[in-house]
Design a protein around this motif. Sequence first.
Motif, PDB file in Angstrom:
ATOM      1  N   PRO A  17       0.845  -1.204   0.000  1.00 11.62           N
ATOM      2  CA  PRO A  17       0.000   0.000   0.000  1.00 11.62           C
ATOM      3  C   PRO A  17       0.878   1.250   0.000  1.00 11.62           C
ATOM      4  N   PRO A  18       0.321   2.405  -0.429  1.00 11.78           N
ATOM      5  CA  PRO A  18       1.156   3.586  -0.656  1.00 11.78           C
ATOM      6  C   PRO A  18       1.774   4.196   0.607  1.00 11.78           C
ATOM      7  N   GLY A  19       1.220   3.923   1.777  1.00  9.98           N
ATOM      8  CA  GLY A  19       1.699   4.587   2.995  1.00  9.98           C
ATOM      9  C   GLY A  19       3.169   4.372   3.294  1.00  9.98           C
ATOM     10  N   VAL A  20       3.683   3.177   3.015  1.00 10.48           N
ATOM     11  CA  VAL A  20       5.091   2.880   3.328  1.00 10.48           C
ATOM     12  C   VAL A  20       6.002   3.041   2.115  1.00 10.48           C
ATOM     13  N   ARG A  21       5.412   3.402   0.963  1.00  4.04           N
ATOM     14  CA  ARG A  21       6.194   3.341  -0.275  1.00  4.04           C
ATOM     15  C   ARG A  21       7.380   4.320  -0.267  1.00  4.04           C
ATOM     16  N   HIS A  22       7.160   5.526   0.223  1.00  6.25           N
ATOM     17  CA  HIS A  22       8.252   6.503   0.211  1.00  6.25           C
ATOM     18  C   HIS A  22       9.477   5.968   0.941  1.00  6.25           C
ATOM     19  N   ALA A  23       9.274   5.419   2.126  1.00  6.96           N
ATOM     20  CA  ALA A  23      10.403   4.895   2.901  1.00  6.96           C
ATOM     21  C   ALA A  23      11.038   3.702   2.181  1.00  6.96           C
ATOM     22  N   TYR A  24      10.221   2.817   1.624  1.00  6.02           N
ATOM     23  CA  TYR A  24      10.745   1.640   0.929  1.00  6.02           C
ATOM     24  C   TYR A  24      11.523   2.020  -0.331  1.00  6.02           C
ATOM     25  N   VAL A  25      11.012   2.988  -1.072  1.00  8.89           N
ATOM     26  CA  VAL A  25      11.713   3.380  -2.302  1.00  8.89           C
ATOM     27  C   VAL A  25      13.027   4.081  -1.961  1.00  8.89           C
ATOM     28  N   ARG A  26      12.972   4.952  -0.955  1.00  7.78           N
ATOM     29  CA  ARG A  26      14.209   5.619  -0.511  1.00  7.78           C
ATOM     30  C   ARG A  26      15.264   4.595  -0.119  1.00  7.78           C
ATOM     31  N   GLU A  27      14.827   3.572   0.654  1.00 12.26           N
ATOM     32  CA  GLU A  27      15.751   2.528   1.115  1.00 12.26           C
ATOM     33  C   GLU A  27      16.309   1.747  -0.080  1.00 12.26           C
ATOM     34  N   ALA A  28      15.437   1.436  -1.042  1.00 16.68           N
ATOM     35  CA  ALA A  28      15.888   0.684  -2.217  1.00 16.68           C
ATOM     36  C   ALA A  28      16.885   1.494  -3.049  1.00 16.68           C
ATOM     37  N   LEU A  29      16.584   2.765  -3.257  1.00 23.09           N
ATOM     38  CA  LEU A  29      17.493   3.623  -4.031  1.00 23.09           C
ATOM     39  C   LEU A  29      18.843   3.739  -3.309  1.00 23.09           C
ATOM     40  N   ALA A  30      18.791   3.874  -1.985  1.00 20.23           N
ATOM     41  CA  ALA A  30      20.031   3.994  -1.206  1.00 20.23           C
ATOM     42  C   ALA A  30      20.849   2.709  -1.298  1.00 20.23           C
ATOM     43  N   ALA A  31      20.146   1.560  -1.463  1.00 18.87           N
ATOM     44  CA  ALA A  31      20.851   0.272  -1.603  1.00 18.87           C
ATOM     45  C   ALA A  31      21.304   0.030  -3.046  1.00 18.87           C
ATOM     46  N   GLY A  32      21.079   1.022  -3.921  1.00 17.70           N
ATOM     47  CA  GLY A  32      21.565   0.918  -5.294  1.00 17.70           C
ATOM     48  C   GLY A  32      20.647   0.155  -6.233  1.00 17.70           C
ATOM     49  N   LYS A  33      19.379  -0.001  -5.853  1.00 19.95           N
ATOM     50  CA  LYS A  33      18.446  -0.750  -6.692  1.00 19.95           C
ATOM     51  C   LYS A  33      17.721   0.171  -7.680  1.00 19.95           C
ATOM     52  N   ASP A  34      17.351  -0.381  -8.824  1.00 18.03           N
ATOM     53  CA  ASP A  34      16.382   0.282  -9.702  1.00 18.03           C
ATOM     54  C   ASP A  34      14.994  -0.160  -9.246  1.00 18.03           C
ATOM     55  N   VAL A  35      14.003   0.746  -9.372  1.00 18.41           N
ATOM     56  CA  VAL A  35      12.742   0.543  -8.666  1.00 18.41           C
ATOM     57  C   VAL A  35      11.529   0.779  -9.560  1.00 18.41           C
ATOM     58  N   MET A  36      10.578  -0.165  -9.477  1.00 18.96           N
ATOM     59  CA  MET A  36       9.244   0.051 -10.022  1.00 18.96           C
ATOM     60  C   MET A  36       8.273   0.212  -8.845  1.00 18.96           C
ATOM     61  N   MET A  37       7.360   1.203  -8.955  1.00 17.72           N
ATOM     62  CA  MET A  37       6.381   1.433  -7.896  1.00 17.72           C
ATOM     63  C   MET A  37       4.976   1.155  -8.404  1.00 17.72           C
ATOM     64  N   GLU A  38       4.170   0.464  -7.579  1.00 14.98           N
ATOM     65  CA  GLU A  38       2.736   0.368  -7.867  1.00 14.98           C
ATOM     66  C   GLU A  38       2.095   1.764  -7.756  1.00 14.98           C
ATOM     67  N   LYS A  39       0.849   1.857  -8.137  1.00 20.06           N
ATOM     68  CA  LYS A  39       0.116   3.113  -7.991  1.00 20.06           C
ATOM     69  C   LYS A  39      -0.883   2.985  -6.841  1.00 20.06           C
ATOM     70  N   PRO A  40      -1.350   4.070  -6.232  1.00 20.15           N
ATOM     71  CA  PRO A  40      -0.775   5.404  -6.345  1.00 20.15           C
ATOM     72  C   PRO A  40       0.610   5.423  -5.728  1.00 20.15           C
ATOM     73  N   PRO A  41       1.517   6.242  -6.271  1.00 19.85           N
ATOM     74  CA  PRO A  41       2.928   6.122  -5.917  1.00 19.85           C
ATOM     75  C   PRO A  41       3.205   6.340  -4.430  1.00 19.85           C
ATOM     76  N   THR A  42       2.659   7.396  -3.886  1.00 19.61           N
ATOM     77  CA  THR A  42       2.947   7.789  -2.499  1.00 19.61           C
ATOM     78  C   THR A  42       1.661   8.390  -1.946  1.00 19.61           C
ATOM     79  N   THR A  43       1.672   8.700  -0.664  1.00 16.75           N
ATOM     80  CA  THR A  43       0.472   9.325  -0.105  1.00 16.75           C
ATOM     81  C   THR A  43       0.518  10.846  -0.202  1.00 16.75           C
ATOM     82  N   THR A  44       1.650  11.403  -0.582  1.00 15.96           N
ATOM     83  CA  THR A  44       1.717  12.866  -0.743  1.00 15.96           C
ATOM     84  C   THR A  44       2.566  13.239  -1.956  1.00 15.96           C
TER      85      THR A  44
END
Lengths: 312, 312
Positions: B69-96
């Motif tokens: 669900p979108p509520g945790v997506r920002h933190a998860y994507v930030r963590e993935a990017l910081a770990a050097g991953k390329d990322v696909m996000m479901e929609k809606p992307p984030t809550t804000t």
Amino acid sequence: MAKRKIAVIGVGKIAQDQHLPVINASDDFELAATVSTRGVGHGGVPVFKTPGALYAAMPEIGLVSICTPPGVRHAYVREALAAGKDVMMEKPPTTTISELDDLIAEAAKRGRVLFQTWHSQYNAAVDRTKSILAEEGVKSARIDWRESVRKWHPGQDWVWEPGGFGVCDPGINAFSIFTKVMPFPVFVESAALTFPANKQTPVDVDIRFKSAEAHKPDLSCGFNWLEESGEIWTIRFETNKGNEIKLEHGGRKLSINGELVLEHGDREYAGIYERFASLLNAHQSDVDAAPLRLMSDVFLMGARANGPEFHW
Amino acid sequence: MAKRKIAVIGVGKIAQDQHLPVINASDDFELAATVSTRGVGHGGVPVFKTPGALYAAMPEIGLVSICTPPGVRHAYVREALAAGKDVMMEKPPTTTISELDDLIAEAAKRGRVLFQTWHSQYNAAVDRTKSILAEEGVKSARIDWRESVRKWHPGQDWVWEPGGFGVCDPGINAFSIFTKVMPFPVFVESAALTFPANKQTPVDVDIRFKSAEAHKPDLSCGFNWLEESGEIWTIRFETNKGNEIKLEHGGRKLSINGELVLEHGDREYAGIYERFASLLNAHQSDVDAAPLRLMSDVFLMGARANGPEFHW
């Protein structure tokens, strides 16, 4: 250098209290006309009912300052840019983020200067706070923004209508300081909005912010519009070095660990017009979308509750 | 070329219905792990409780698809990017909006690929519609997006919590088509949001849009989440040349003046993963913020009313 001719569009409370006196006292600008659907003039300059009438009659005026409520601003700014004018906008800039992003793109496309004013961004105490926080980091921040809607918006029903923002109308001034001084990005974690049962915009808002900082700073905010004891426009910070930074009076008074460091009078609008003059000299726009974006997030994320009805 | 190893983070309904079967059938990707707080795996691949555990144990996985669900997506994507991953996000992307803008900036800063999926943007019928509207202009547009929350989100209480978007969760699929095909920018003029009296997100939304077009196109939208007769995912346009363009089935069926022109099956997620593969090949991000921005504007501008309580 000759003063630049400027027209003020929308001659309500904020124009009469701030814009017109500041333009009268300015070395950079000269009031050349007003536009007022109610026919309100100032100092004998020509008054027009619509911006289109102004642009047709006095094409030599190259600048407009748009002081209407935000609901019509997008259309007015688009019209002004299309007429080749450079534009200053009151805050909040527009009623939606899509409109603000459109105006940024439109000004760039047409090669015009667009300046979004934010109150209090031009205070020395705000600049000093920003430097301290950049140096020392932020352990916690607390915004308290409380004032009387009856004093500051007497009888202005539009503030309670959809798009009028309610207590977030003054609250966005706090955000414009907060987003400027914080050394890292902040996001809305949760918000509780209380609406008068008979109104469409909130009268009280509590916000918790989050960040991506590993030390989990404690960031919160309270807005209230029924404070009759006087204005409380305060942001407090504790830095990672343990210093307490207090910004009061809407960014005009700075104390560190209880010691007054800096206090200055209200030069907010004088500073805004000086900034507009320097942007015009550089032919450069300045539109900071962060405060409106953050406020929009409060509405998107917020939990709603109804409180007592509001009557003037 | 060897298939790219990918991990799916968040193994709920959308991952099980769409992502996992599409990855299994893909020529480009190979499922290498899942992350699930409830320990849900797939096809015998390793299961981790947290993204951090995945990144530590299987650093060779360079891609993640985030289906939470979108509520945790920002933190998860930030963590993935910081770990050097390329990322696909479901929609809606984030809550804000602030979070989405932050992720765009963060991906650029770290040189990673970030792909925001939007349903239905990759349909031939949508592309055809866009071409027609670019050629003929838009005189009117009407979005009708009606479905059953009980069918599509059975028991998912988060959709009713702040940040869950309510009926705007499916509605944003309509917006992702609408903002893609429209030949000029649209803005929220007004919106009426009806909330179940016991919930924090809307179940019914009516919207009127405006534009800066001189011919004042008539643009409106209705979302409803209590439609039990079947899905109505339709956008109708009248062009300035008088043709009627009808997109049905969420952008999969196109009719012009009542004649069926194009109809194709649901290749939505197959198309999304093909798009991700081509973005990875080009090392290019694709994040279209317009749909979330427009939806955020609906919440910011909307009038609120309470309707009957909702119970599963």
